[in-house]
Write an enzyme that holds these catalytic residues in place. Structure first.
Site, PDB file in Angstrom:
ATOM      1  N   ASP A  98       0.853  -2.551   2.548  1.00  0.00           N
ATOM      2  CA  ASP A  98      -0.245  -1.647   2.226  1.00  0.00           C
ATOM      3  C   ASP A  98      -1.357  -1.792   3.259  1.00  0.00           C
ATOM      4  O   ASP A  98      -1.883  -2.900   3.445  1.00  0.00           O
ATOM      5  CB  ASP A  98      -0.778  -1.969   0.828  1.00  0.00           C
ATOM      6  CG  ASP A  98      -1.882  -1.029   0.378  1.00  0.00           C
ATOM      7  OD1 ASP A  98      -2.213  -0.081   1.120  1.00  0.00           O
ATOM      8  OD2 ASP A  98      -2.411  -1.245  -0.728  1.00  0.00           O
ATOM      9  N   HIS A 140       1.293   1.145  -0.217  1.00  0.00           N
ATOM     10  CA  HIS A 140       0.262   1.513  -1.185  1.00  0.00           C
ATOM     11  C   HIS A 140       0.882   2.231  -2.388  1.00  0.00           C
ATOM     12  O   HIS A 140       0.267   2.312  -3.445  1.00  0.00           O
ATOM     13  CB  HIS A 140      -0.783   2.410  -0.518  1.00  0.00           C
ATOM     14  CG  HIS A 140      -2.045   2.528  -1.307  1.00  0.00           C
ATOM     15  ND1 HIS A 140      -2.932   1.484  -1.461  1.00  0.00           N
ATOM     16  CD2 HIS A 140      -2.570   3.571  -2.009  1.00  0.00           C
ATOM     17  CE1 HIS A 140      -3.948   1.865  -2.207  1.00  0.00           C
ATOM     18  NE2 HIS A 140      -3.763   3.123  -2.560  1.00  0.00           N
ATOM     19  N   SER A 160      -4.956   1.970  -7.515  1.00  0.00           N
ATOM     20  CA  SER A 160      -5.728   2.400  -6.353  1.00  0.00           C
ATOM     21  C   SER A 160      -7.171   2.685  -6.767  1.00  0.00           C
ATOM     22  O   SER A 160      -7.871   1.775  -7.226  1.00  0.00           O
ATOM     23  CB  SER A 160      -5.050   3.610  -5.710  1.00  0.00           C
ATOM     24  OG  SER A 160      -5.645   3.952  -4.479  1.00  0.00           O
TER      25      SER A 160
END
Length: 498
Positions: free
Chosen positions: A455, A484, A405
């Site tokens: 996601d 995610h 991320s």
């Protein structure tokens, strides 16, 4: 009530410096290293005499690289240890030889006292008493006293009286309470600032109770007491005195030898039974340290807070780990160890913050980012990278970045701003964050990107992939059945690719 001191628990930000002081300088035995009972991602160390007897124990919760607290009223502020009266001069010389600042000797309640500080700044007093003397050097024999800062000395004194502590002296604003098993010094801290939890602060003092049944009895008698806790080595109960000082009642048994041989206490990392199934991942996440005299990794002062995990059978490869928003330097260690069991792991903590959580750069909106912050942090990361390679003797050709991320996005930005620095990367849920991706040559750079099919940020991944391909990177771009969050497919795909 047996009375006296059972242990004192404090918080350290540097486990190696802590071990070097309490074992190396003071000579106490490390009698237990365990994952925390409240938080298994927190290492908990116990020092004491070789048998780990109540009354000799000082324990530390390890908040590696954690923020410092503040000593104030409502806290335990000092630890006093017992040494033979005739060894005051020897301890003074030993402190000077070790480069440890020391004050004294001075006189407190009729005894000679040396005052010094451990690496976290916790005040430790060595108090000369009439105890038998033996060989030198020898560790302090146990707890002599703990100092409590209270803004209501009368209420604190009355509260502690029920545990067998009675007033025996008052000196320089400090009221001494004694019992057969130790002393509590109550300093009048009225008008002073309240304490703040954090590293370099003593969390609580524990008083001795004969057995678990008595701990349960005290629970019924003390308003505001917590539930009774089975800490495996003792049974405990927590309560705050009227001034807010945290007091623990701890039973004498069953003792430190319930899960290790008595002659080998503290030599292995143990886990509370309820966390046994997670022990493999926890073992990688918890900070490592070396005992005095053992080979160790010298931690370098680099631009980013970081942690190193060296596996038992290191193969010369290494992974640099960049966490996601709100993570820390240990978050990706279990995943990275599963991907590459023989790689040295270097977890890095982002320096930017957003709503109090760590990031590698600031976010302005869902898809807009602080470009100056990205460039500034990338510049610092380049310095970190160069320092880590030289300081830890790493092979740049065998370094892989694992980013998730925000950390993956940061790695992509670094590749754009400093092409060739990162030669191999696994980027989980990445996106391009530079407002204009630079034209660079990434020939020789090998990258795996893993986007999540569910996601909500997944729609941003193709732009990064296109830039990597157009820049000449050897790209493998995959989409897996995930959101995610991380999934088992991340592990298996990264293993196969690496």
């Amino acid at each position: 009530m047996r009375g006296g001191l059972h242990h004192v628990t404090a918080i350290t930000r540097d486990v190696q410096a802590n071990v070097d002081f309490w074992m190396g300088f003071l000579g106490l035995s490390l009698v237990k290293q365990t994952a925390g009972f409240e938080d298994a991602q927190q290492l908990h160390l116990f020092y004491g005499d070789a048998r780990g007897r109540p009354g000799t124990l000082i324990s530390f919760l390890v908040w590696q690289g954690g923020a410092p607290g503040r000593v104030g009223h409502g806290q335990v502020a000092e630890i006093a240890l017992t040494i033979p009266r005739g060894r005051i001069g020897d301890w003074l010389t030993r402190a000077l030889d070790h480069g440890i600042a020391v004050q004294g000797p001075s006189r407190e309640f009729g005894a000679s006292v040396l005052r010094l500080k451990d690496p976290d700044g916790i005040i430790v007093k060595l108090v000369g008493t009439d105890q038998p003397d033996g060989d030198w050097p020898a560790a302090p024999s146990g707890l002599h006293a703990a100092t409590l800062w209270s803004d209501d000395v009368f209420a604190t004194t009355a509260f502690l009286a029920q545990f067998g502590f009675g007033i025996t002296a008052v000196e320089a604003g400090v009221t001494r309470l004694t019992s057969p098993g130790g002393a509590l010094d109550i300093r009048d801290a009225s008008g002073f600032v309240p304490g703040i939890p954090g590293t370099g602060v003593i969390d609580h003092v524990a008083l001795r109770v004969p057995d678990a049944a008595q701990v349960t009895t005290w629970q019924a008698r003390l308003p505001g007491a917590t539930t009774v806790h089975d800490r495996r080595y003792f049974t405990s109960l927590y309560v705050r005195d009227p001034a807010g000082v945290l007091i623990e009642l701890a039973s004498d048994g069953p003792g430190m030898a319930v899960d290790e041989p008595a002659e080998a206490l503290g030599h292995k990392l143990v886990f509370p039974p309820e966390f046994a199934a997670q022990s493999a991942d926890l073992r990688v996440s918890l900070p490592q340290f070396a005992r005095p005299g053992e080979e160790r990794t010298i931690m370098r002062q680099l631009p980013f807070v970081h942690r190193i995990h060296r596996p038992d059978a290191a193969d010369g490869s290494a992974m640099v780990l960049l966490h996601g928003t709100g993570g820390n330097e240990a978050d990706l260690m279990p995943l990275a160890h599963r991907i590459a069991p023989h790689a040295t792991l270097i977890g890095v903590r982002g320096r930017s913050t957003e709503e109090g959580v760590a990031r590698f750069f600031r976010r302005l909106s869902v898809d807009s980012f602080d470009q100056d912050d990205i460039r500034s942090e990338a510049r610092a990361f380049r310095a970190f990278w160069d320092g880590a390679v030289s300081g830890y003797d790493l092979d740049p050709a065998r370094l892989t970045v694992l980013g998730y991320s925000n950390g993956a996005n940061f790695a992509g930005a670094v590749m754009g701003l400093y092409p060739g620095l990162i030669r191999q990367a696994v980027l989980l849920r990445p996106m391009a964050v530079l407002s204009q991706m630079p034209k660079v040559d990434l020939t020789g750079t090998r990258v795996l990107t893993l986007a999540g099919a569910q996601d909500p940020y997944g729609r941003y991944a193709p732009a990064l992939n296109a830039w990597l391909r157009n820049s000449g990177a050897d790209l493998t771009a995959r989409q897996i059945n995930a959101g995610h969050n991380l999934s088992p497919d991340d592990l298996t795909t990264a293993q196969q690719w690496l």
